[in-house]
Scaffold this active site. Structure first.
Site, PDB file in Angstrom:
ATOM      1  N   GLU A  53     -33.860   7.040 -49.289  1.00 51.01           N
ATOM      2  CA  GLU A  53     -34.664   5.817 -49.159  1.00 51.01           C
ATOM      3  C   GLU A  53     -34.768   5.381 -47.709  1.00 51.01           C
ATOM      4  O   GLU A  53     -35.848   4.967 -47.256  1.00 51.01           O
ATOM      5  CB  GLU A  53     -34.047   4.701 -50.005  1.00 51.01           C
ATOM      6  CG  GLU A  53     -34.214   4.910 -51.498  1.00 51.01           C
ATOM      7  CD  GLU A  53     -33.412   3.918 -52.315  1.00 51.01           C
ATOM      8  OE1 GLU A  53     -33.880   3.549 -53.412  1.00 51.01           O
ATOM      9  OE2 GLU A  53     -32.320   3.504 -51.875  1.00 51.01           O
ATOM     10  N   ALA A  75     -33.343   0.858 -38.841  1.00 53.01           N
ATOM     11  CA  ALA A  75     -32.213   1.648 -38.351  1.00 53.01           C
ATOM     12  C   ALA A  75     -32.448   3.126 -38.629  1.00 53.01           C
ATOM     13  O   ALA A  75     -33.043   3.506 -39.648  1.00 53.01           O
ATOM     14  CB  ALA A  75     -30.917   1.193 -39.013  1.00 53.01           C
ATOM     15  N   SER A  80     -27.848   2.778 -40.899  1.00 53.33           N
ATOM     16  CA  SER A  80     -28.312   1.507 -41.453  1.00 53.33           C
ATOM     17  C   SER A  80     -27.202   0.815 -42.227  1.00 53.33           C
ATOM     18  O   SER A  80     -26.503   1.428 -43.038  1.00 53.33           O
ATOM     19  CB  SER A  80     -29.499   1.742 -42.388  1.00 53.33           C
ATOM     20  OG  SER A  80     -29.833   0.541 -43.070  1.00 53.33           O
ATOM     21  N   ASP A  89     -31.572  -8.034 -47.243  1.00 46.37           N
ATOM     22  CA  ASP A  89     -32.735  -8.678 -46.637  1.00 46.37           C
ATOM     23  C   ASP A  89     -33.275  -9.702 -47.633  1.00 46.37           C
ATOM     24  O   ASP A  89     -33.482  -9.379 -48.811  1.00 46.37           O
ATOM     25  CB  ASP A  89     -33.828  -7.658 -46.312  1.00 46.37           C
ATOM     26  CG  ASP A  89     -33.452  -6.748 -45.160  1.00 46.37           C
ATOM     27  OD1 ASP A  89     -32.460  -7.033 -44.474  1.00 46.37           O
ATOM     28  OD2 ASP A  89     -34.153  -5.734 -44.960  1.00 46.37           O
ATOM     29  N   GLU A 139     -33.618 -10.240 -36.493  1.00 42.30           N
ATOM     30  CA  GLU A 139     -34.019 -10.152 -37.897  1.00 42.30           C
ATOM     31  C   GLU A 139     -33.456 -11.360 -38.651  1.00 42.30           C
ATOM     32  O   GLU A 139     -32.365 -11.288 -39.224  1.00 42.30           O
ATOM     33  CB  GLU A 139     -33.524  -8.845 -38.532  1.00 42.30           C
ATOM     34  CG  GLU A 139     -34.122  -7.597 -37.913  1.00 42.30           C
ATOM     35  CD  GLU A 139     -33.760  -6.322 -38.672  1.00 42.30           C
ATOM     36  OE1 GLU A 139     -32.957  -6.420 -39.636  1.00 42.30           O
ATOM     37  OE2 GLU A 139     -34.274  -5.251 -38.323  1.00 42.30           O
TER      38      GLU A 139
END
Length: 232
Positions: A53, A75, A80, A89, A139
């Site tokens: 993914e 990333a 990541s 997120d 972010e």
């Protein structure tokens, strides 16, 4: 680094079972949402990702937005935080949601979430002004579970995770821990432990005080020990 797999995860938000997280992190995330009386104003956008993914997100973003944008907001696969299951997120629940850069403002219920999160072990991971330290663009939507009291200390000291680990590495050891006073009857001693060449180190925890050991993924570990004391 060995990443967890999907079977070790659970839904980050019960109403969105397709978005998964580490079990402890997911439980605490749900406690934050309950604490701020969130109904459905905040939604999860992305949680745990497999290697496949992450590679797809990297390649799709690269093709759509170019290398500079991709390096700023995505990333590199195997680097990541989403692959650890500890990152989430979030987005303000709107009809249109950008899944690479979701909108998560500093006001309203999103601001309440951000202010409450450290008490439950979460930090806003990539804040504005820390780009040169984290290597990632700001972010506001990306939160990382680091555990209590580390999350509160990082927030109080305005430290990114990299700065916090460096701070502990340079200023603490088992004989000289950082002391965090969590209440009038409790304190937490935090020490950075260097692991020499990957060999194990035996720690004396015979006093039966609660403790937690967290790996740093860079040849060391952080030991946190809860001690009882009584402030005058």
């Amino acid at each position: 680094m060995k990443f967890p797999c999907m079977k070790d995860m659970q839904p980050a938000i019960k109403e969105q079972p397709e978005i998964q997280m580490n079990e402890q992190a997911a439980n605490l995330l749900q406690l934050i949402l309950a604490k701020i009386h969130c109904k459905n104003e905040i939604v999860a956008v992305s949680g745990f990702r497999t290697q496949e993914e992450q590679e797809k997100i990297w390649n799709d973003t690269l093709a759509k937005s170019g290398l500079d944008f991709t390096k700023k907001y995505v990333a590199v696969p195997r680097h990541s935080e989403h692959q650890t299951g500890l990152a989430i997120d979030l987005a303000e629940n709107k009809e249109q949601i950008d899944y690479i850069c979701p909108h998560f403002p500093y006001t309203g219920i999103c601001g309440e979430f951000r202010a409450t999160a450290p008490r439950f072990g979460f930090v806003e991971r990539y804040v504005s002004g820390k780009e040169q330290i984290t290597g990632i663009g700001a972010e506001p939507w990306h939160f990382r579970y680091v555990g209590y009291p580390h999350s509160v200390i990082m927030a109080e000291k305005d430290m990114a995770l990299e700065e916090y680990i460096c701070f502990l590495k340079e200023t603490t050891d088992l004989r000289h821990p950082y002391i965090y006073n969590s209440s009038k009857a409790d304190k937490i001693e935090i020490s950075y432990v260097f692991l020499d060449g990957g060999h194990s180190i035996k720690l004396d925890v015979s006093e039966m005080s609660p403790y937690m050991i967290s790996g740093t993924n860079e040849g060391g570990a952080i030991l946190s020990r809860w001690r009882e004391y009584y402030a005058s």
